[in-house]
Design an enzyme around this catalytic site. Structure first.
Site, mmCIF file in Angstrom:
data_model
loop_
_atom_site.group_PDB
_atom_site.id
_atom_site.type_symbol
_atom_site.label_atom_id
_atom_site.label_comp_id
_atom_site.label_asym_id
_atom_site.label_seq_id
_atom_site.Cartn_x
_atom_site.Cartn_y
_atom_site.Cartn_z
ATOM 1 N N GLU A 31 30.844 -78.838 -9.669
ATOM 2 C CA GLU A 31 30.118 -80.099 -9.492
ATOM 3 C C GLU A 31 28.775 -80.091 -10.230
ATOM 4 O O GLU A 31 27.980 -81.021 -10.085
ATOM 5 C CB GLU A 31 29.907 -80.358 -7.996
ATOM 6 C CG GLU A 31 31.243 -80.518 -7.270
ATOM 7 C CD GLU A 31 31.099 -80.900 -5.809
ATOM 8 O OE1 GLU A 31 30.445 -80.145 -5.075
ATOM 9 O OE2 GLU A 31 31.637 -81.945 -5.420
ATOM 10 N N TYR A 35 12.385 -93.122 9.396
ATOM 11 C CA TYR A 35 12.523 -91.959 8.516
ATOM 12 C C TYR A 35 13.644 -92.146 7.514
ATOM 13 O O TYR A 35 13.548 -91.728 6.360
ATOM 14 C CB TYR A 35 12.682 -90.665 9.323
ATOM 15 C CG TYR A 35 11.348 -90.195 9.820
ATOM 16 C CD1 TYR A 35 10.442 -89.621 8.940
ATOM 17 C CD2 TYR A 35 10.974 -90.389 11.133
ATOM 18 C CE1 TYR A 35 9.189 -89.232 9.362
ATOM 19 C CE2 TYR A 35 9.718 -90.007 11.568
ATOM 20 C CZ TYR A 35 8.827 -89.428 10.684
ATOM 21 O OH TYR A 35 7.590 -89.066 11.104
HETATM 22 ZN ZN LIG Z 1 31.155 -81.904 -3.244
#
Ligand SMILES: [Zn+2]
Length: 216
Positions: free
Chosen positions: A78, A124
């Site tokens: 990735e 937040y």
């Molecule tokens: Zn992934």
């Protein structure tokens, strides 16, 4: 010895420390998730097949901004997505990608709003994440996923990947981790709330938060 070499060592330690913390808190299971930092035109990224719980700072991968390996271990499959995000966001210095359970669950819901996959339930979430678009599904490592992420990252620093997980780029690694955790917690809230009618922050409330952030 040069400053660049020292920089890689320091960020490698940061990546390993953060990875251990993320794994210990159950924020990405097994050998999923990956982390990276950018130094100049190089990216230090976690290696393929690694658990974030047991990263060796000496065994990380270094790639260029096109995702090509430069040195070190074999990069995560990735890693190309990280390179794409850094190309789209030149000021980003840290990226956190997690397969955290609740965020993945939300990413599998039918009829998600693709422009805003999670409502701004809390201040937040609004401050650390902002609007969270959904990136269509592509297999992990598919170059088409990098293309889709790069395009969306020009407008957004945080994204939910359909049937996959979250990815966040920020000025530094810890800020990216904070936002990824905020996505996971908000996804958990969203699932806890189920079909109950919710009251996300209004645009006036979001505008006031954005002003406070600018003044900070
Ligand atoms: Zn992934």
């Amino acid at each position: 010895m040069n400053a660049h070499g020292a920089g890689v060592g320091a960020v490698a330690e940061d990546i390993a420390r953060l990875g251990a913390s993320i794994f210990a808190r159950g924020l990405t299971p097994g050998r999923t998730g990956n982390l990276s930092c950018r130094i100049g035109d190089e990216i230090v990224v976690t290696p393929t097949g690694a658990s974030l719980g047991s990263l060796d700072p000496c065994q990380l991968a270094i790639i260029d901004l096109e995702g090509r390996p430069i040195s070190g271990a074999q990069p995560s499959k990735e890693a190309g997505m990280h390179a794409a995000l850094y190309r789209a966001r030149p000021t980003a210095r840290g990226i956190v990608h997690l397969h955290s359970t609740h965020a993945v669950a939300v990413s599998c819901l039918a009829d998600l709003d693709e422009r805003s996959a999670l409502p701004p339930l809390t201040a937040y979430f609004a401050m650390r994440v902002g609007r969270l678009p959904l990136v269509p599904y592509f297999a992990p490592g598919d170059p088409a996923l990098s293309v889709a992420v790069e395009e969306m990252a020009r407008e957004h620093h945080a994204m939910l990947l359909a049937n996959h997980g979250s990815v966040v780029a920020a000025d530094d690694l810890l800020s990216a981790a904070d936002a990824a955790e905020e996505i996971e917690e908000t996804a958990r809230l969203r699932l806890l709330l189920g079909d109950s009618p919710t009251r996300p922050l209004t645009s006036a409330q979001l505008g006031a938060l954005a002003q406070r952030k600018e003044r900070a």
